[in-house]
Design a protein around this motif. Structure first.
Motif, PDB file in Angstrom:
ATOM      1  N   VAL A   7      47.183  55.320  47.523  1.00 45.08           N
ATOM      2  CA  VAL A   7      45.983  54.175  47.537  1.00 45.08           C
ATOM      3  C   VAL A   7      44.960  54.643  48.516  1.00 45.08           C
ATOM      4  O   VAL A   7      45.263  54.779  49.710  1.00 45.08           O
ATOM      5  CB  VAL A   7      46.543  52.964  47.670  1.00 45.08           C
ATOM      6  CG1 VAL A   7      45.228  51.724  47.457  1.00 45.08           C
ATOM      7  CG2 VAL A   7      47.544  52.451  46.493  1.00 45.08           C
ATOM      8  N   ALA A   8      43.860  54.973  48.236  1.00 36.77           N
ATOM      9  CA  ALA A   8      42.846  55.361  49.064  1.00 36.77           C
ATOM     10  C   ALA A   8      41.841  53.817  49.142  1.00 36.77           C
ATOM     11  O   ALA A   8      41.102  53.629  48.529  1.00 36.77           O
ATOM     12  CB  ALA A   8      41.753  56.559  48.591  1.00 36.77           C
ATOM     13  N   ASN A   9      42.027  53.232  50.423  1.00 43.11           N
ATOM     14  CA  ASN A   9      41.410  51.914  50.439  1.00 43.11           C
ATOM     15  C   ASN A   9      41.285  51.531  52.055  1.00 43.11           C
ATOM     16  O   ASN A   9      41.240  50.347  52.259  1.00 43.11           O
ATOM     17  CB  ASN A   9      42.584  50.880  49.738  1.00 43.11           C
ATOM     18  CG  ASN A   9      41.857  49.640  49.683  1.00 43.11           C
ATOM     19  OD1 ASN A   9      40.553  49.347  49.396  1.00 43.11           O
ATOM     20  ND2 ASN A   9      42.673  48.217  49.814  1.00 43.11           N
ATOM     21  N   ALA A  10      40.995  52.662  52.650  1.00 36.46           N
ATOM     22  CA  ALA A  10      40.572  52.258  54.087  1.00 36.46           C
ATOM     23  C   ALA A  10      39.379  51.140  54.070  1.00 36.46           C
ATOM     24  O   ALA A  10      39.354  50.367  55.046  1.00 36.46           O
ATOM     25  CB  ALA A  10      40.091  53.665  54.713  1.00 36.46           C
ATOM     26  N   SER A  11      38.478  51.152  53.178  1.00 33.88           N
ATOM     27  CA  SER A  11      37.397  50.299  53.262  1.00 33.88           C
ATOM     28  C   SER A  11      37.689  48.712  52.712  1.00 33.88           C
ATOM     29  O   SER A  11      37.029  47.891  52.865  1.00 33.88           O
ATOM     30  CB  SER A  11      36.224  50.729  52.362  1.00 33.88           C
ATOM     31  OG  SER A  11      36.850  50.841  50.906  1.00 33.88           O
ATOM     32  N   GLY A  12      38.911  48.676  52.153  1.00 32.94           N
ATOM     33  CA  GLY A  12      39.319  47.490  51.784  1.00 32.94           C
ATOM     34  C   GLY A  12      38.947  46.920  50.329  1.00 32.94           C
ATOM     35  O   GLY A  12      39.211  45.855  50.052  1.00 32.94           O
ATOM     36  N   GLN A  13      38.088  47.959  49.803  1.00 32.61           N
ATOM     37  CA  GLN A  13      37.341  47.496  48.511  1.00 32.61           C
ATOM     38  C   GLN A  13      38.587  47.230  47.392  1.00 32.61           C
ATOM     39  O   GLN A  13      38.365  46.325  46.441  1.00 32.61           O
ATOM     40  CB  GLN A  13      36.569  48.676  47.824  1.00 32.61           C
ATOM     41  CG  GLN A  13      35.432  48.863  48.633  1.00 32.61           C
ATOM     42  CD  GLN A  13      34.456  49.932  48.088  1.00 32.61           C
ATOM     43  OE1 GLN A  13      34.013  49.758  47.034  1.00 32.61           O
ATOM     44  NE2 GLN A  13      34.663  51.120  48.614  1.00 32.61           N
ATOM     45  N   LEU A  14      39.867  47.469  47.508  1.00 31.55           N
ATOM     46  CA  LEU A  14      40.638  47.523  46.362  1.00 31.55           C
ATOM     47  C   LEU A  14      41.551  46.437  46.857  1.00 31.55           C
ATOM     48  O   LEU A  14      42.601  46.100  46.047  1.00 31.55           O
ATOM     49  CB  LEU A  14      41.513  48.669  46.155  1.00 31.55           C
ATOM     50  CG  LEU A  14      40.752  49.864  45.548  1.00 31.55           C
ATOM     51  CD1 LEU A  14      41.547  51.036  45.439  1.00 31.55           C
ATOM     52  CD2 LEU A  14      40.232  49.527  44.251  1.00 31.55           C
ATOM     53  N   ASP A  15      41.250  45.563  47.843  1.00 29.44           N
ATOM     54  CA  ASP A  15      42.293  44.522  48.252  1.00 29.44           C
ATOM     55  C   ASP A  15      42.438  43.573  47.088  1.00 29.44           C
ATOM     56  O   ASP A  15      41.347  43.038  46.722  1.00 29.44           O
ATOM     57  CB  ASP A  15      41.640  43.773  49.557  1.00 29.44           C
ATOM     58  CG  ASP A  15      41.863  44.609  51.083  1.00 29.44           C
ATOM     59  OD1 ASP A  15      42.522  45.789  50.642  1.00 29.44           O
ATOM     60  OD2 ASP A  15      41.267  44.378  51.930  1.00 29.44           O
ATOM     61  N   GLY A  16      43.487  43.069  46.923  1.00 30.49           N
ATOM     62  CA  GLY A  16      43.770  42.017  45.779  1.00 30.49           C
ATOM     63  C   GLY A  16      43.940  42.772  44.413  1.00 30.49           C
ATOM     64  O   GLY A  16      44.579  42.088  43.582  1.00 30.49           O
ATOM     65  N   LEU A  17      43.594  44.036  44.396  1.00 31.76           N
ATOM     66  CA  LEU A  17      43.747  44.704  43.085  1.00 31.76           C
ATOM     67  C   LEU A  17      45.034  45.592  43.099  1.00 31.76           C
ATOM     68  O   LEU A  17      45.565  45.896  41.989  1.00 31.76           O
ATOM     69  CB  LEU A  17      42.447  45.552  42.874  1.00 31.76           C
ATOM     70  CG  LEU A  17      41.328  44.698  42.543  1.00 31.76           C
ATOM     71  CD1 LEU A  17      40.147  45.706  42.066  1.00 31.76           C
ATOM     72  CD2 LEU A  17      41.477  43.730  41.544  1.00 31.76           C
ATOM     73  N   VAL A  18      45.520  46.039  44.284  1.00 28.15           N
ATOM     74  CA  VAL A  18      46.604  47.117  44.257  1.00 28.15           C
ATOM     75  C   VAL A  18      47.819  46.714  43.727  1.00 28.15           C
ATOM     76  O   VAL A  18      48.461  47.474  42.962  1.00 28.15           O
ATOM     77  CB  VAL A  18      46.787  47.284  45.933  1.00 28.15           C
ATOM     78  CG1 VAL A  18      47.902  48.459  46.070  1.00 28.15           C
ATOM     79  CG2 VAL A  18      45.566  47.936  46.366  1.00 28.15           C
ATOM     80  N   SER A  19      48.214  45.390  43.925  1.00 31.13           N
ATOM     81  CA  SER A  19      49.543  45.137  43.087  1.00 31.13           C
ATOM     82  C   SER A  19      49.568  45.070  41.614  1.00 31.13           C
ATOM     83  O   SER A  19      50.360  45.801  41.212  1.00 31.13           O
ATOM     84  CB  SER A  19      49.756  43.555  43.830  1.00 31.13           C
ATOM     85  OG  SER A  19      50.997  43.319  43.153  1.00 31.13           O
ATOM     86  N   PRO A  20      48.353  44.528  41.202  1.00 31.17           N
ATOM     87  CA  PRO A  20      48.360  44.700  39.455  1.00 31.17           C
ATOM     88  C   PRO A  20      48.306  46.105  39.048  1.00 31.17           C
ATOM     89  O   PRO A  20      48.837  46.588  38.098  1.00 31.17           O
ATOM     90  CB  PRO A  20      47.219  43.954  39.158  1.00 31.17           C
ATOM     91  CG  PRO A  20      46.347  43.518  40.327  1.00 31.17           C
ATOM     92  CD  PRO A  20      47.457  43.548  41.523  1.00 31.17           C
ATOM     93  N   ILE A  21      47.533  47.112  39.870  1.00 34.87           N
ATOM     94  CA  ILE A  21      47.320  48.390  39.593  1.00 34.87           C
ATOM     95  C   ILE A  21      48.649  49.065  39.664  1.00 34.87           C
ATOM     96  O   ILE A  21      49.246  49.802  38.956  1.00 34.87           O
ATOM     97  CB  ILE A  21      46.328  49.171  40.590  1.00 34.87           C
ATOM     98  CG1 ILE A  21      44.869  48.724  40.255  1.00 34.87           C
ATOM     99  CG2 ILE A  21      46.446  50.657  40.356  1.00 34.87           C
ATOM    100  CD1 ILE A  21      43.961  49.137  41.282  1.00 34.87           C
ATOM    101  N   ARG A  22      49.574  48.888  40.733  1.00 32.85           N
ATOM    102  CA  ARG A  22      50.866  49.387  40.620  1.00 32.85           C
ATOM    103  C   ARG A  22      51.749  48.958  39.472  1.00 32.85           C
ATOM    104  O   ARG A  22      52.465  49.607  39.094  1.00 32.85           O
ATOM    105  CB  ARG A  22      51.505  49.113  42.408  1.00 32.85           C
ATOM    106  CG  ARG A  22      50.863  49.805  43.219  1.00 32.85           C
ATOM    107  CD  ARG A  22      51.893  49.561  44.633  1.00 32.85           C
ATOM    108  NE  ARG A  22      51.350  50.148  45.878  1.00 32.85           N
ATOM    109  CZ  ARG A  22      51.724  51.358  46.122  1.00 32.85           C
ATOM    110  NH1 ARG A  22      52.549  51.897  45.319  1.00 32.85           N
ATOM    111  NH2 ARG A  22      51.347  51.841  47.246  1.00 32.85           N
ATOM    112  N   ALA A  23      51.717  47.801  39.335  1.00 32.02           N
ATOM    113  CA  ALA A  23      52.427  47.242  38.320  1.00 32.02           C
ATOM    114  C   ALA A  23      52.061  47.979  36.967  1.00 32.02           C
ATOM    115  O   ALA A  23      53.032  48.229  36.144  1.00 32.02           O
ATOM    116  CB  ALA A  23      52.021  45.613  38.099  1.00 32.02           C
TER     117      ALA A  23
END
Length: 215
Positions: A7-23
């Protein structure tokens, strides 16, 4: 076999989306592995505003047999609502590309690209059913016939314009729609085969189905 999700998310843009993406990745993997051999795979998850399929809010790309890239635009109003089956369909489409890279590869000619994209689209259909993607049925009957005729004369062309065929606007998604129809025609004529069993099939095997579309 292992899928490693990066997960390339150093900027935090994907905060809140990572869990459903992983699922969604986990569900897609389980669905695909019911009909394919498990493989080791790196899955890169990244945010790249503006570089996605607009009506989905995400997109996929597979540069090698070892990695797929999933790109998201969190600012796209369609992104969060398409992290279920729409994302899973994109993941298995890209997985089919990765598996094909481990055999004949994506391909260098127009015919090979049509087969590769058509097989991946039909693989998602094999696993999930339901309506095809917009880009897979984007051509009216006359436009599809014209595309098939054009492809017959340029099947072996290594200098074909990939962007024009697959991402152009006159008409849009021409290559995806033709590839999807081509593989659909072949599957109808070979009911014992599936997109999963055909993952390493030589593109030349499908030229006859294209000719049938023209005749």
């Amino acid at each position: 076999m292992t899928w490693i999700i990066h997960v390339a998310n150093a900027s935090g843009q994907l905060d809140g989306l990572v869990s459903p993406i992983r699922a969604a990745i986990d569900r897609a993997r389980a669905c695909a592995e019911a009909v394919t051999n498990p493989v080791n795979l790196d899955v890169v998850v990244q945010a790249w505003p503006g570089r996605v399929i607009a009506h989905l809010g995400h997109a996929g790309y597979t540069p090698t047999g070892d990695m797929i890239q999933l790109t998201f635009d969190p600012g796209n109003c369609s992104c969060a609502q398409n992290l279920g089956e729409p994302l899973e369909r994109v993941i298995v489409h890209e997985l089919h590309h990765a598996l094909r890279w481990r055999g004949p590869g994506y391909g260098c000619t127009l015919g090979e690209a049509l087969v590769t994209e058509g097989l991946a689209g039909q693989f998602a259909q094999q696993l999930y059913g339901g309506p095809p993607e917009k880009w897979e049925v984007s051509l009216a009957a006359d436009d599809l016939a014209h595309a098939a005729q054009d492809a017959m004369t340029t099947w072996d062309d290594r200098n074909y314009n990939h962007a024009a065929w697959f991402f152009g606007t006159d008409p849009a998604w021409r290559g995806y729609a033709l590839g999807y129809a081509l593989i659909g025609r072949y599957l109808a004529e070979h009911p014992a085969e599936t997109p999963a069993t055909l993952v390493h099939a030589d593109a030349e095997s499908f030229r006859g189905a294209l000719k049938a579309m023209v005749d």
